[in-house]
Design a protein around this motif. Structure first.
Motif, PDB file in Angstrom:
ATOM      1  N   ARG A   1      -1.469   0.415  -8.244  1.00 22.89           N
ATOM      2  CA  ARG A   1      -2.357   0.277  -7.101  1.00 22.89           C
ATOM      3  C   ARG A   1      -1.924  -0.933  -6.281  1.00 22.89           C
ATOM      4  O   ARG A   1      -1.237  -1.834  -6.806  1.00 22.89           O
ATOM      5  CB  ARG A   1      -3.802   0.077  -7.567  1.00 22.89           C
ATOM      6  CG  ARG A   1      -4.364   1.216  -8.403  1.00 22.89           C
ATOM      7  CD  ARG A   1      -5.774   0.907  -8.892  1.00 22.89           C
ATOM      8  NE  ARG A   1      -6.272   1.975  -9.756  1.00 22.89           N
ATOM      9  CZ  ARG A   1      -6.038   2.055 -11.052  1.00 22.89           C
ATOM     10  NH1 ARG A   1      -5.311   1.118 -11.655  1.00 22.89           N
ATOM     11  NH2 ARG A   1      -6.520   3.055 -11.762  1.00 22.89           N
TER      12      ARG A   1
ATOM     13  N   ASP B   1       1.228   7.086  -0.780  1.00 28.52           N
ATOM     14  CA  ASP B   1       0.133   6.167  -0.480  1.00 28.52           C
ATOM     15  C   ASP B   1      -0.438   5.644  -1.800  1.00 28.52           C
ATOM     16  O   ASP B   1      -0.876   6.426  -2.646  1.00 28.52           O
ATOM     17  CB  ASP B   1      -0.943   6.906   0.324  1.00 28.52           C
ATOM     18  CG  ASP B   1      -2.080   6.000   0.785  1.00 28.52           C
ATOM     19  OD1 ASP B   1      -2.088   4.803   0.426  1.00 28.52           O
ATOM     20  OD2 ASP B   1      -2.972   6.492   1.503  1.00 28.52           O
TER      21      ASP B   1
ATOM     22  N   THR C   1       0.786  -1.226   0.000  1.00 28.57           N
ATOM     23  CA  THR C   1       0.000   0.000   0.000  1.00 28.57           C
ATOM     24  C   THR C   1       0.823   1.283   0.000  1.00 28.57           C
ATOM     25  O   THR C   1       0.267   2.374  -0.031  1.00 28.57           O
ATOM     26  CB  THR C   1      -0.918   0.019   1.234  1.00 28.57           C
ATOM     27  OG1 THR C   1      -0.116  -0.092   2.416  1.00 28.57           O
ATOM     28  CG2 THR C   1      -1.917  -1.140   1.191  1.00 28.57           C
TER      29      THR C   1
ATOM     30  N   THR D   1      -3.016   3.532  -2.022  1.00 33.22           N
ATOM     31  CA  THR D   1      -4.354   2.983  -1.793  1.00 33.22           C
ATOM     32  C   THR D   1      -5.328   3.325  -2.913  1.00 33.22           C
ATOM     33  O   THR D   1      -6.078   2.467  -3.393  1.00 33.22           O
ATOM     34  CB  THR D   1      -4.911   3.481  -0.450  1.00 33.22           C
ATOM     35  OG1 THR D   1      -3.997   3.120   0.588  1.00 33.22           O
ATOM     36  CG2 THR D   1      -6.268   2.848  -0.171  1.00 33.22           C
ATOM     37  N   ASP D   2      -5.358   4.580  -3.335  1.00 32.01           N
ATOM     38  CA  ASP D   2      -6.279   5.010  -4.387  1.00 32.01           C
ATOM     39  C   ASP D   2      -5.592   5.126  -5.741  1.00 32.01           C
ATOM     40  O   ASP D   2      -6.132   5.737  -6.671  1.00 32.01           O
ATOM     41  CB  ASP D   2      -6.916   6.352  -4.002  1.00 32.01           C
ATOM     42  CG  ASP D   2      -7.768   6.251  -2.740  1.00 32.01           C
ATOM     43  OD1 ASP D   2      -8.477   5.245  -2.598  1.00 32.01           O
ATOM     44  OD2 ASP D   2      -7.699   7.172  -1.915  1.00 32.01           O
TER      45      ASP D   2
END
Length: 358
Positions: free
Chosen positions: A150, A71, A41, A73-74
């Motif tokens: 991702r 990050d 992540t 995550t998205d």
């Protein structure tokens, strides 16, 4: 028992805890002779590529080299020319006698996305010693295109072996005589030689060269990109092309290759003396690749070529790489191209799966 571990043996490693993950390992990660590894992540932008070094954890080196963290995550863009380290979801607790070797997946290599595995205490990229107990990390350096990634994306893969599995030249000659590893006469010297095809049977398209200034590639977007937006076509009727220093090319081997069901292979670079270029050795060749046993009729090897300091004239039929064959410990219960999603069975000259065909 010696040889490369097969899909069913990898499942046994998962059941025993030798392979584990923070998010359960998915059935589709298991290939005939390897396991796909998944991004975690977070990505660490670092100022230089590194190896941990003997007895040093990767986290210590990250503390010294980290510039910032991202990050994932998205989804996040890894920019061309930068170096990133991403902790992987999987970790190892290898038994004594079982070693591992990692490599980029085929689609990763075809995007010139340098991806190597590093470990705590590691002194080599993509090599894991028997008995290793610890996390895995991917070092990622996009060299031609910026990419959107991702968590859970699978850019590299890991293969496990017990004992000496590599075929020497005598064994390779015997295997070719019995099973027909390539079309035509084999060139066998420290592996099975690969030559480049610059005289196609039809037309004059012999390869592609990455364009220097392009958009981002979303690695989840399959078949979504027009090749002309990212690649220049390389055409010739002379059986020769000039490689430009620093440029990245997709070419194809002249030989159609067979990997029998009880063997695996890995592409390795040829001797540096052949010229100022290098064939990227991303890619394990799975049991059944191009094989009649898996419904194939031979598959040619895609060559990921980067030229170095000086322009170089590459000629049709020139040896540019080699395949190292290894024995399987057991015949896999699944083969490449037979009942599993195999993007490159029966391939010729072909870009990664992210680009539209035709």
């Amino acid at each position: 028992m010696t040889g490369v571990l097969a899909s069913q043996q990898i499942r046994s490693m998962i059941a025993s805890g030798a392979l584990s993950a923070e998010v359960p390992i998915l059935p589709e990660q298991i290939q005939p002779a390897s396991l796909d590894l998944r991004l975690g992540t977070v990505a660490y932008r670092v100022r230089a590529s590194f190896l941990a070094g003997e007895d040093i954890p990767v986290t210590d080196k990250l503390a010294a080299f980290e510039m910032h963290r991202i990050d994932l995550t998205d989804g996040a863009v890894l920019e061309k020319g930068c170096v990133y380290v991403v902790p992987l979801m999987e970790r190892l607790r290898l038994p004594d006698g079982v070693q591992a070797v990692a490599n980029a997946k085929s689609s990763t290599g075809r995007l010139d996305l340098l991806t190597r595995t590093i470990t705590d205490g590691g002194t080599e990229f993509d090599r894991v010693a028997p008995g290793y107990d610890g996390p895995l990390y991917a070092e990622i350096c996009p060299r031609s295109f910026s990419v959107l990634v991702r968590p859970g994306m699978r850019l590299n893969q890991i293969r496990f072996r017990m004992g000496q599995a590599t075929l020497d030249d005598a064994a390779l000659h015997s295997l070719h005589d019995a099973r027909g590893l390539v079309s035509g006469t084999p060139v066998i010297a420290d592996g099975l030689g690969f030559s480049v095809d610059l005289r196609p049977a039809e037309g004059d398209l012999v390869g592609y060269r990455a364009k220097p200034h392009t958009g981002v590639i979303d690695l989840d977007r399959i078949g979504g990109y027009a090749p002309g937006d990212y690649w220049e076509e390389i055409r010739t009727t002379e059986g020769r092309i000039i490689l430009d220093p620093g440029a990245f090319y997709i070419l194809v081997s002249r030989e159609a290759v067979h990997i029998p069901a009880d063997h695996a292979a890995e592409m390795a670079p040829y001797l540096a003396m052949v010229g100022e270029f290098r064939v990227h050795y991303a890619g394990f060749f799975d049991p059944g690749f191009g094989s009649h046993e898996a419904g194939g009729e031979g598959s040619r090897g895609v060559l990921e070529v980067r030229c170095h300091e000086a322009p170089f004239a590459l000629e049709h039929g020139q040896i540019v790489g080699r395949l190292i064959y290894e024995r399987m410990s057991e015949r896999p219960d699944q083969l490449y191209g037979s009942g599993i999603a195999s993007n490159y069975q029966g391939q010729g000259l072909k870009l990664s799966k992210h680009f539209r065909a035709g």
